[in-house]
Design an enzyme around this catalytic site. Structure first.
Site, PDB file in Angstrom:
ATOM      1  N   LYS A   1       0.834  -1.202   0.000  1.00  0.00           N
ATOM      2  CA  LYS A   1       0.000   0.000   0.000  1.00  0.00           C
ATOM      3  C   LYS A   1       0.870   1.254   0.000  1.00  0.00           C
ATOM      4  O   LYS A   1       2.059   1.195   0.392  1.00  0.00           O
ATOM      5  CB  LYS A   1      -0.881   0.027   1.258  1.00  0.00           C
ATOM      6  CG  LYS A   1      -1.929  -1.056   1.347  1.00  0.00           C
ATOM      7  CD  LYS A   1      -2.665  -0.955   2.675  1.00  0.00           C
ATOM      8  CE  LYS A   1      -3.748  -2.006   2.806  1.00  0.00           C
ATOM      9  NZ  LYS A   1      -4.883  -1.763   1.903  1.00  0.00           N
TER      10      LYS A   1
ATOM     11  N   ARG B   1     -10.332 -11.491   1.657  1.00  0.00           N
ATOM     12  CA  ARG B   1     -11.182 -12.539   1.075  1.00  0.00           C
ATOM     13  C   ARG B   1     -10.449 -13.880   1.048  1.00  0.00           C
ATOM     14  O   ARG B   1     -11.090 -14.930   1.101  1.00  0.00           O
ATOM     15  CB  ARG B   1     -11.641 -12.107  -0.325  1.00  0.00           C
ATOM     16  CG  ARG B   1     -10.547 -11.986  -1.345  1.00  0.00           C
ATOM     17  CD  ARG B   1     -10.937 -11.107  -2.524  1.00  0.00           C
ATOM     18  NE  ARG B   1     -11.057  -9.708  -2.137  1.00  0.00           N
ATOM     19  CZ  ARG B   1     -11.394  -8.729  -2.965  1.00  0.00           C
ATOM     20  NH1 ARG B   1     -11.671  -9.008  -4.240  1.00  0.00           N
ATOM     21  NH2 ARG B   1     -11.490  -7.488  -2.562  1.00  0.00           N
TER      22      ARG B   1
END
Length: 533
Positions: A302, A376
């Site tokens: 990130k 996920r």
């Protein structure tokens, strides 16, 4: 006078116990590993007020409520002040008055028109937040409220009276604040209602916010487990199971273990089951939470700006544990299991890479497109394990999953996805009852092709712009079509700036919602999904 006392210091005590029992790595942080002083007020319910001292709160729906304040010597002065200020008595409107009577401060709290327990909780939270700087005693004069209504207002006060300064020296050294006395004609009923539910909610909200606000050098998979053990210690009907890396590998959970390989702090699967006396027969309601204790994005790293906020990426796991804690502490007659998939997502030489193919517990293969779509991934193994081992009546997963959900819904609603209308309807009803907003979004059939892979069964990042939808679709592929399942994407609701009922940091979103949902649960028929939309 009826006077019954309830201390709300349990959560702080559990925090201190967890800090004492945590592994040595947590304690090596020095002051950062020391719990702050308790910030909750001890609560007393009474039928009449004592000598005026400290702060008094006047919850009012209209000017007529002032007439019920018999024995309050300053009614006319307050009436004049409200008229002069043009006070509107709207929900959560406040007006602070000083220099009247023997009180240090009079806080007038608008309640609006006759509202629900949730409305009163929100109003109470605003009062609790407003009085954070007042360390003396607080008296709430609520002669117009029933016992149940007074309990709801008190619950909200405890939720709003939360500090996030858990590692400031001033907080550690501060004395506990003065007590809270709630004066209502039916003090016994108020105490009973508060003890039965409200006190557990306050404790759970405090625990969830604390653990979500903690930095990643303090809370990581192993210490999350320890703090959870401490919170549930001694609670009847609770059992706890923890799977370490070796156990998960033996079960073929190749995704959650791969997601944690880049960190020196190994992943854990934490399972807390609570079955209360009088719970209905059948499998438990399963609440499964994403627990990324820190998310760098892994190899798909990130940007540096605001990366520190990614300590909150375990908010889904915190919320499902918190909701279960609230139910267990109040001895609710329910059957629920909370599962937390706990991983720290870090980049090192052992970390998973874009292009890797992982194999989940059910044998489904996953092409990793982005290591920053790790939530996920860890949920895939957790959901398969939960369905196989718990045989749940329904599964609800909760995750700070996508930034896209905020683009769709702003900061007003979390995203709700489900293949089963009857389940989605119950979650929506719980949302309405608690004021924690959910908005149902589609699981469109086109998301199947958006997540298709040329090398594996599925890929973890979808094509196209429906980021929240393709993320939900991916997760749903690891739950049988016959099992009632819903996904809550709370990325836009879990964490943020201060407002009139919370400090900056964790909102504790989902605790009240899920607690209400489980209490109100009505069985949903298993079978082919009916609501993919």
């Amino acid at each position: 006078m009826i006077s019954v006392r309830r201390s709300l210091l349990v959560a702080a005590s559990a925090l201190a116990l967890a800090a004492a029992s945590a592994p040595a790595v947590a304690q090596s942080q020095g002051a950062a590993g020391v719990a702050a002083a308790p910030s909750q007020r001890a609560v007393t319910f009474a039928t009449e007020a004592s000598t005026p001292t400290g702060v008094v709160v006047l919850p009012l729906r209209s000017v007529a409520d002032l007439d019920a304040l018999t024995g309050f010597a300053d009614v006319e002065a307050v009436r004049r002040a409200l008229t002069s200020a043009g006070f509107g008595y709207g929900a959560r409107q406040t007006l602070s008055l000083r220099g009247i009577g023997g009180w240090d401060r009079i806080l007038v709290l608008g309640l609006g028109a006759e509202g629900s327990a949730s409305d009163l909780q929100w109003s109470g939270a605003v009062a609790g937040r407003s009085l954070m700087s007042d360390t003396g005693a607080v008296t709430v004069l609520a002669p117009a409220l029933s016992g149940e209504q007074a309990a709801a207002l008190t619950t909200g006060f405890g939720i709003g009276h939360y500090r996030s300064n858990i590692h400031q020296a001033s907080a550690r050294n501060a004395a506990a604040p003065g007590g809270l006395t709630v004066v209502t004609p039916d003090a016994a009923a108020a105490e009973t209602a508060f003890e039965a539910r409200g006190a557990g909610l306050v404790e759970a909200m405090t625990w969830v916010r604390d653990i979500s606000n903690e930095p990643a050098n303090i809370v990581y998979p192993e210490t999350f487990v320890e703090r959870t053990r401490a919170a549930f210690q001694g609670v009847p009907g609770v059992s706890i199971e923890v799977l370490d890396v070796a156990a998960m590998e033996r079960l073929g959970m190749g995704v959650i273990t791969a997601a944690g390989r880049g960190s020196a702090r190994p992943p854990r699967l934490l399972v807390v089951r609570y079955e209360g006396a009088g719970a209905p027969e059948g499998g438990p309601i399963a609440l499964v939470g994403k627990g990324i204790t820190f998310d760098t994005g892994g190899i798909s790293i990130k940007p540096g700006a605001n990366m520190g906020n990614m300590k909150m990426d375990m908010s889904g796991a915190a919320s499902v544990m918190g909701a279960t804690l609230a139910l267990a502490r109040s001895a609710a007659p329910v059957n629920v299991v909370a599962v937390a998939a706990l991983v720290e997502n870090m980049p090192d030489g052992a970390a998973m890479r874009p292009g890797d193919v992982l194999t989940a517990m059910n044998g489904k293969t996953i092409e990793v497109i982005s290591t920053d779509a790790e939530g996920r991934l860890v949920l895939s193994d957790a959901l398969v394990w939960t369905e196989r081992n718990m045989e749940p009546a329904a599964i609800v997963d909760v995750a700070t999953l996508t930034g896209a959900v905020g683009g769709a819904l702003g900061d007003d609603y979390a995203g709700l996805f489900s293949r089963h209308d009857a389940l989605a309807d119950q979650l929506t009803a719980a949302s309405g009852a608690t004021g924690e907003g959910l908005w149902r979004l589609p699981l469109h059939a086109s998301y199947a092709s958006d997540t298709s892979s040329t090398i594996a069964d599925i890929k973890n990042s979808g094509d196209g712009g429906a980021g929240a939808g393709t993320g939900a679709w991916f997760i749903g592929e690891f739950v049988s079509r016959e099992t009632p399942w819903a996904h809550l994407d709370i990325a836009n609701m879990a964490y943020g700036g201060a407002n009139d009922w919370k400090p900056a940091g964790s909102a504790g979103f989902g605790v009240r919602l899920l607690e209400q949902f489980v209490r109100d649960w009505r069985p949903v028929a298993r079978g082919v999904a009916d609501g993919g939309r």
